[in-house]
Design a protein around this motif. Structure first.
Motif, PDB file in Angstrom:
ATOM      1  N   GLN A  47       0.825  -1.178  -0.177  1.00  0.00           N
ATOM      2  CA  GLN A  47       0.012   0.020  -0.117  1.00  0.00           C
ATOM      3  C   GLN A  47       0.789   1.235  -0.077  1.00  0.00           C
ATOM      4  OE1 GLN A  47      -3.408   0.238  -0.265  1.00  0.00           O
ATOM      5  NE2 GLN A  47      -3.381  -2.107  -0.679  1.00  0.00           N
ATOM      6  N   GLN A  48       1.997   1.137   0.740  1.00  0.00           N
ATOM      7  CA  GLN A  48       2.877   2.334   0.892  1.00  0.00           C
ATOM      8  C   GLN A  48       3.338   2.668  -0.505  1.00  0.00           C
ATOM      9  OE1 GLN A  48       3.451   4.363   3.228  1.00  0.00           O
ATOM     10  NE2 GLN A  48       4.580   5.799   2.038  1.00  0.00           N
ATOM     11  N   GLN A  49       3.755   1.717  -1.525  1.00  0.00           N
ATOM     12  CA  GLN A  49       4.116   1.981  -2.891  1.00  0.00           C
ATOM     13  C   GLN A  49       2.984   2.807  -3.677  1.00  0.00           C
ATOM     14  OE1 GLN A  49       5.202  -1.714  -4.987  1.00  0.00           O
ATOM     15  NE2 GLN A  49       5.583  -0.472  -6.937  1.00  0.00           N
ATOM     16  N   GLN A  50       1.664   2.186  -3.139  1.00  0.00           N
ATOM     17  CA  GLN A  50       0.583   3.077  -4.138  1.00  0.00           C
ATOM     18  C   GLN A  50       0.702   4.673  -3.763  1.00  0.00           C
ATOM     19  OE1 GLN A  50      -3.019   1.051  -3.618  1.00  0.00           O
ATOM     20  NE2 GLN A  50      -1.978  -1.088  -4.082  1.00  0.00           N
ATOM     21  N   HIS A  51       1.014   4.994  -2.644  1.00  0.00           N
ATOM     22  CA  HIS A  51       0.865   6.415  -2.342  1.00  0.00           C
ATOM     23  C   HIS A  51       2.304   6.981  -2.484  1.00  0.00           C
ATOM     24  CE1 HIS A  51      -2.778   5.793  -0.067  1.00  0.00           C
ATOM     25  NE2 HIS A  51      -2.406   4.652   0.372  1.00  0.00           N
ATOM     26  N   ASP A  52       3.412   6.542  -2.619  1.00  0.00           N
ATOM     27  CA  ASP A  52       4.554   7.063  -3.002  1.00  0.00           C
ATOM     28  C   ASP A  52       4.618   7.397  -4.416  1.00  0.00           C
ATOM     29  OD1 ASP A  52       5.453   6.936  -0.415  1.00  0.00           O
ATOM     30  OD2 ASP A  52       6.700   4.987  -0.592  1.00  0.00           O
ATOM     31  N   PRO A  53       5.489   8.376  -4.852  1.00  0.00           N
ATOM     32  CA  PRO A  53       5.623   8.521  -6.258  1.00  0.00           C
ATOM     33  C   PRO A  53       6.159   7.304  -7.045  1.00  0.00           C
ATOM     34  CG  PRO A  53       6.571  10.437  -5.103  1.00  0.00           C
ATOM     35  CD  PRO A  53       6.215   9.214  -4.028  1.00  0.00           C
ATOM     36  N   SER A  54       5.744   7.042  -8.235  1.00  0.00           N
ATOM     37  CA  SER A  54       6.240   5.915  -9.028  1.00  0.00           C
ATOM     38  C   SER A  54       7.716   6.411  -9.419  1.00  0.00           C
ATOM     39  CB  SER A  54       5.482   5.674 -10.099  1.00  0.00           C
ATOM     40  OG  SER A  54       5.385   6.889 -10.964  1.00  0.00           O
ATOM     41  N   SER A  55       8.360   5.163  -9.941  1.00  0.00           N
ATOM     42  CA  SER A  55       9.695   5.656 -10.200  1.00  0.00           C
ATOM     43  C   SER A  55       9.688   6.408 -11.630  1.00  0.00           C
ATOM     44  CB  SER A  55      10.136   3.968 -10.908  1.00  0.00           C
ATOM     45  OG  SER A  55       9.503   3.627 -11.673  1.00  0.00           O
ATOM     46  N   ARG A  56       8.508   5.987 -12.486  1.00  0.00           N
ATOM     47  CA  ARG A  56       8.312   6.923 -13.532  1.00  0.00           C
ATOM     48  C   ARG A  56       8.355   8.533 -13.151  1.00  0.00           C
ATOM     49  NH1 ARG A  56       7.318   8.529 -18.689  1.00  0.00           N
ATOM     50  NH2 ARG A  56       5.524   9.760 -18.979  1.00  0.00           N
ATOM     51  N   GLU A  57       7.529   8.905 -12.012  1.00  0.00           N
ATOM     52  CA  GLU A  57       7.506  10.100 -11.794  1.00  0.00           C
ATOM     53  C   GLU A  57       8.688  10.778 -10.861  1.00  0.00           C
ATOM     54  OE1 GLU A  57       4.116   9.449  -9.034  1.00  0.00           O
ATOM     55  OE2 GLU A  57       2.586  10.066 -10.297  1.00  0.00           O
ATOM     56  N   ASN A 189       2.633   4.702 -20.040  1.00  0.00           N
ATOM     57  CA  ASN A 189       2.801   5.478 -18.505  1.00  0.00           C
ATOM     58  C   ASN A 189       3.031   4.527 -17.535  1.00  0.00           C
ATOM     59  OD1 ASN A 189       2.587   8.217 -19.353  1.00  0.00           O
ATOM     60  ND2 ASN A 189       0.430   8.161 -19.019  1.00  0.00           N
ATOM     61  N   THR A 190       2.712   3.052 -17.812  1.00  0.00           N
ATOM     62  CA  THR A 190       2.695   2.213 -16.667  1.00  0.00           C
ATOM     63  C   THR A 190       4.244   1.522 -16.933  1.00  0.00           C
ATOM     64  OG1 THR A 190       0.304   1.564 -16.532  1.00  0.00           O
ATOM     65  CG2 THR A 190       1.880   0.023 -15.816  1.00  0.00           C
ATOM     66  N   THR A 191       4.445   1.099 -18.217  1.00  0.00           N
ATOM     67  CA  THR A 191       5.591   0.346 -18.606  1.00  0.00           C
ATOM     68  C   THR A 191       7.117   1.279 -18.580  1.00  0.00           C
ATOM     69  OG1 THR A 191       4.970   0.325 -20.779  1.00  0.00           O
ATOM     70  CG2 THR A 191       4.265  -1.465 -19.397  1.00  0.00           C
ATOM     71  N   TRP A 192       7.192   2.474 -19.106  1.00  0.00           N
ATOM     72  CA  TRP A 192       8.340   3.003 -19.342  1.00  0.00           C
ATOM     73  C   TRP A 192       8.892   3.682 -18.473  1.00  0.00           C
ATOM     74  CZ3 TRP A 192       9.101   8.655 -21.093  1.00  0.00           C
ATOM     75  CH2 TRP A 192      10.388   8.710 -21.497  1.00  0.00           C
ATOM     76  N   THR A 193      10.054   3.634 -18.215  1.00  0.00           N
ATOM     77  CA  THR A 193      10.957   4.514 -17.063  1.00  0.00           C
ATOM     78  C   THR A 193      12.141   5.120 -17.798  1.00  0.00           C
ATOM     79  OG1 THR A 193      12.287   2.381 -16.619  1.00  0.00           O
ATOM     80  CG2 THR A 193      10.289   2.825 -15.131  1.00  0.00           C
TER      81      THR A 193
END
Length: 408
Positions: A47-57, A189-193
């Motif tokens: 759940q914490q990962q859902q609230h933290d900025p993604s690696s892309r962000e 947006n989901t797959t590219w970093t």
């Protein structure tokens, strides 16, 4: 009868568990959901990962701190069905989820794929359509097998072109274009970093097709918002195209070692030409004498004018049969400096006059499906917005557009 034993997937995605099939647990999207075009999510995700900025962000913010322009599609507005259809009454009131998009094999998609393979007019403002269409599509399909976002965007653009070709079924095709483009951006947006050797070709192809898609949609809009609405759409298009340009620059050594090398070389040869004609002399004079523009803004305008003249030279050089005469309609949106986009966004009169010169290119390409009457339309919006004191500077595009129409 004994049932074949199999290892249960404890950490499978929500969709595979609902369908009672074995998930390969590949994140962020499992292979079964990719193949069947389903939304993939994992209930066991922290759940914490859902609230933290993604690696892309985090990557985007890091690039911004270092002054880099990045391709950020999070705020791209998906196409709206009124883009091409003349009569809103032809459209359904709502666009619910299309169940046919969930099929692993969809014959509507096959129709769009066959159209993309066979019809060269889809990309007729691109580079080397005649020479590289077959090889370019073959490369795109190969890359799309490993990058579903590319396949979805190719089909979305094909659907947009089909809507133009078949106005009696435009609502059907535009609904497909909206659904497929939305899914393409979501997958991207989901797959590219980051851009690397393994994905640079797929990302550039995806970005380029999306750029063609947005530009065609922008040029065919007849929004009741008039000039304000057009400028908003066009500036978004310019910003998107600058992201494509940034990708190409950052991955240039890798791209020049790929199968895209012949296309990129031809495109660079075209945009690197020195202007020959004097069509843009009046607008140069206007920019030089302006007291409202800073030197940086004047430089940005002159940079744009140079590309405009190259484009006007190309449409006049009818003997050069191997040159795509209308490529600058697309390329200019990618090459204009950010200061130029800012001037357009605030409707600076000098920038609007310059845009009226771009309308000359659109008018020359009025037989293209992307342009149509956009040249006359854009000129009319600008001419109606500027006062009589700007008539002197609007005279040349008026002669080339309105005067030309009167002679036909």
């Amino acid at each position: 009868m004994l049932r074949r034993s199999h290892k249960k997937s404890r950490g499978g995605c929500v969709e595979c568990k609902r369908r009672h099939v074995k998930c390969d647990e590949n994140r962020p999207i499992c292979r079964l959901c990719v193949l069947s075009d389903r939304d993939c999510s994992f209930a066991s995700q922290d759940q914490q990962q859902q609230h933290d900025p993604s690696s892309r962000e985090r990557s985007i913010e890091s690039d911004r701190r270092h002054g880099e322009t990045v391709l950020d599609l999070r705020n791209i507005t998906p196409l709206t069905p009124v883009s091409i259809v003349d009569s809103p009454g032809n459209l359904p009131a709502q666009h619910p989820h299309d169940a046919s998009l969930d099929d692993a094999i969809n014959f509507d998609h096959m129709e769009l794929l066959i159209h993309a393979i066979q019809d060269r007019e889809m990309f007729e403002i691109g580079t080397g359509v005649g020479e590289y269409h077959a090889s370019g599509i073959a490369l795109g399909l190969k890359e799309a097998l490993a990058a579903p976002y590319l396949m979805h965007e190719l089909l979305a653009f094909s659907a947009q072109h089909m809507a133009f070709l078949h106005p009696e079924r435009s609502a059907h095709y535009l609904h497909q274009a909206v659904s497929l483009q939305t899914r393409a951006i979501s997958l991207f947006n989901t797959t590219w970093t980051e851009v690397n050797k393994s994905n640079c070709v797929a990302i550039l192809l995806f970005s380029s097709i999306l750029g063609h898609h947005l530009l065609a949609d922008t040029l065919r809009k007849r929004d009741p918002g008039g000039l304000d609405a057009f400028i908003a759409h066009y500036v978004q298009c310019v910003e998107m195209h600058r992201g494509i340009y940034t990708i190409a620059k950052s991955a240039w050594p890798l791209l020049m070692q790929s199968e895209l090398e012949p296309i990129l070389t031809q495109s660079t040869a075209f945009t690197s030409r020195q202007p020959k004609g004097n069509d843009c002399e009046p607008i140069k004079k206007l920019i030089n004498n302006s007291t409202a523009l800073s030197q940086v803004e004047k430089d940005a305008c002159h940079h744009t004018i140079q590309y405009l003249q190259v484009g006007i030279d190309a449409v006049a050089a009818k003997q050069e049969i191997f040159v795509n005469r209308h490529q600058m309609i697309y390329s200019l949106t990618m090459l204009v400096p950010p200061e130029m986009a800012a001037l357009l966004a605030k409707k600076q009169p000098e920038a609007l006059v310059l845009l009226a010169y771009y309308a000359i290119l659109l008018h020359h390409g009025r037989e293209l499906w992307q342009s149509g009457d956009a040249g006359l339309y854009v000129f009319g919006l600008i001419n109606g917005y500027l006062g009589e004191e700007w008539d002197e500077w609007m005279q040349y595009p008026r002669e080339k557009i309105v005067g030309d129409m009167a002679m036909e």
